[in-house]
Design an enzyme around this catalytic site. Structure first.
Site: not given
Ligand code: PNW
Length: 492
Positions: A84, A119, A165, A307, A309, A382
């Site tokens: 991706r 992005h 995002e 995405n 996390y 992601e």
């Molecule tokens: C993503 N959260 O951002 C972005 O899509 C990427 O470019 C970045 O490198 C990656 O995460 C790592 O930070 C996020 O708070 C920022 O859950 C914050 C969150 C999730 C994704």
């Protein structure tokens, strides 16, 4: 606690893809080569260097614009079926020819390109001319850019993602001013204060949704039939748990948190309007859709990118007239945090502060999408963790990344469980293929499966998690070693 179930690619339905992701500003460099004009990130890093840790910027990044062959070899060594990345950067007036080569290289190695059109890199010219996403003029300009991409690459690219995002983009770039163009609401430290306009994140999000709808409509009408591809959008969300499960006010707060994060963008795409809880709390700062716009938005995707996390507890806070709204306070009279009522943490810290280990949160979101949003085909676009490195992390320690390996194993296991429970997940992309420019944190957060040596010509080295992925994907051990061995000799 990481559970370590034994899981491999073979545990997944045929056709399920594993891949890794990147974005152009974070990896490419070559910021002014081949006729490319500046993006808002070039402008932001050059104009406000102190906004970025150690004044880092993406001028060179990890030089993937010139080192893409290395990157493709690494994908191949890990046995990845997909990559991706970004389309030619918006605002680039020439250089499309050059971009034919990376696509060729991917396809020759059996790796499918999943392309994100946006992005976070708006052309600075559009920011200067009409404040980009704050104006409805962005809709047509984005559509035109998307068409250039469909036309030039649609014979090879079968999976298009319009936006990455919107939530993080709108909050960080227009609410708290941490991302380009650095605009923010009062009380937040930012590059470009925007007076008392608490509506900006919502205006930007609104125009972005309309731009998505137009681009997707164009693809479906004019290109989809003969190019036979799919189009969607990548939404991010945290998972949310009630601060205290025994008190219903916190369960309601949790639902509002989901509405104000995932629902902000998914609900208009699904049923043509923002969630009711957003309408009732944000009121006149939240723009309206016309009936035609609603119709265009509804179902404007073949697949959804998610995405994921980490997760948070969501705690109800009572309404108070003293409770002044800022971007985050708009999170619906719900305060989010990592500690629950009984004092337990949502999950172990993985290394970057904000990112706690909580795979269950991914499953919960997939169930929300299954039950409330019509269960569309999904790609986890992601998922991953970062290691903090302010120049004090040795390469040996960085490469021994058991935390990442366990995190990925356990999140992939949860994807499998969710599929068994009826979710239509079709693929998983680790963020990120490579260590790279992590926005306001500069190069100090390393998210890669592949280690990049910033002290030695940006050479690439497989971390343990990358080797684990080779095994997971069934690549012969020798083949991986050959690839890794070759590569540690360092091509350009
Ligand atoms: C993503 N959260 O951002 C972005 O899509 C990427 O470019 C970045 O490198 C990656 O995460 C790592 O930070 C996020 O708070 C920022 O859950 C914050 C969150 C999730 C994704």
């Amino acid at each position: 606690k990481p559970s370590k179930q034994d899981i491999t690619k073979k545990s997944f339905p045929p056709g399920f893809v594993f891949g890794a992701g990147t974005s152009s500003y974070q990896i490419e460099g070559a910021w002014n080569e081949d006729g490319k004009g500046p993006s808002i990130w070039d402008h932001y890093c050059h104009t406000y260097p102190d906004k970025i840790k150690f004044r880092h910027n993406g001028d060179v990044a990890v030089n993937s614009y010139h080192m893409y062959e290395e990157d493709v070899k690494m994908l191949k060594a890990m046995g990845m079926g997909a990559y991706r990345g970004n389309a030619p950067r918006w605002g680039k007036s020439s250089g499309y020819q050059l971009l034919q080569q990376p696509y060729q290289q991917l396809l020759e190695n059996g790796i499918k390109p999943y392309v994100t059109l946006f992005h976070w890199e708006t052309p600075q010219a559009l920011e200067d001319e009409y404040r980009s996403f704050l104006s409805p003029r962005i809709v047509n300009d984005f559509k035109d850019f998307a068409e250039v991409c469909f036309k030039n690459f649609g014979d090879r690219v079968k999976h298009w993602i319009t936006f990455n995002e919107p939530y993080v983009f709108c909050c960080n770039a227009y609410g708290i001013g941490k991302h380009a163009p650095g605009r923010c609401s009062p009380g937040n430290p930012c590059a470009v204060p925007t007076g008392d306009s608490l509506a900006e994140p919502y205006q930007a999000g609104h125009n972005l949704l309309l731009a998505h709808a137009e681009a997707a409509r164009l693809y479906k009408k004019k290109y989809q039939e003969h190019q036979e591809g799919q189009i969607g959008i990548a939404l991010v969300s945290m998972g949310y748990e009630p601060f205290d499960k025994t008190n219903h006010v916190h369960s309601q707060a949790r639902d509002r948190s989901i509405d104000h994060n995932l629902g902000w963008f998914l609900e208009p795409l699904y049923r043509g309007d923002y969630p009711f809880s957003m309408r009732s709390l944000i009121r006149d700062r939240l723009p309206n859709f016309t009936p035609e716009e609603k119709a265009k938005l509804q179902g404007s995707y073949d697949m959804l990118g998610l995405n994921y996390y980490t997760s948070r507890f969501s705690r109800h806070v009572d309404y108070s007239p003293l409770y002044s709204p800022t971007q985050y306070k708009d999170d619906a009279y719900a305060e989010v945090g990592i500690i629950g009522a009984d004092g337990q943490h949502i999950g172990e810290d993985t290394g970057t502060g904000w990112l706690c280990y909580y795979p269950e949160g991914l499953k919960n979101l997939l169930m929300v999408i299954r039950d409330r949003y019509g269960n569309p085909p999904i790609y986890i676009t992601e998922n991953g963790v970062g290691d903090q490195d302010e120049g004090d992390l040795s390469m040996d320690n960085a490469v021994n990344d058991d935390v990442r390996l366990n995190y990925l194993n356990d999140h992939i296991a949860v994807v499998k469980e969710s599929i068994d429970m009826g979710s239509k997940v079709r693929g998983h992309f680790t963020w990120s293929l490579l260590d790279n420019f992590e926005w306001q944190n500069g190069f100090t957060h390393r998210f890669g499966l592949i280690y990049v040596d910033y002290n030695d010509n940006l050479k690439r080295h497989m971390k343990n998690s990358a080797k684990w992925f080779s095994k997971f994907n069934g690549v012969d051990k020798k083949d991986t070693q050959v690839a890794a061995g070759e590569l540690s000799n360092g091509v350009p």
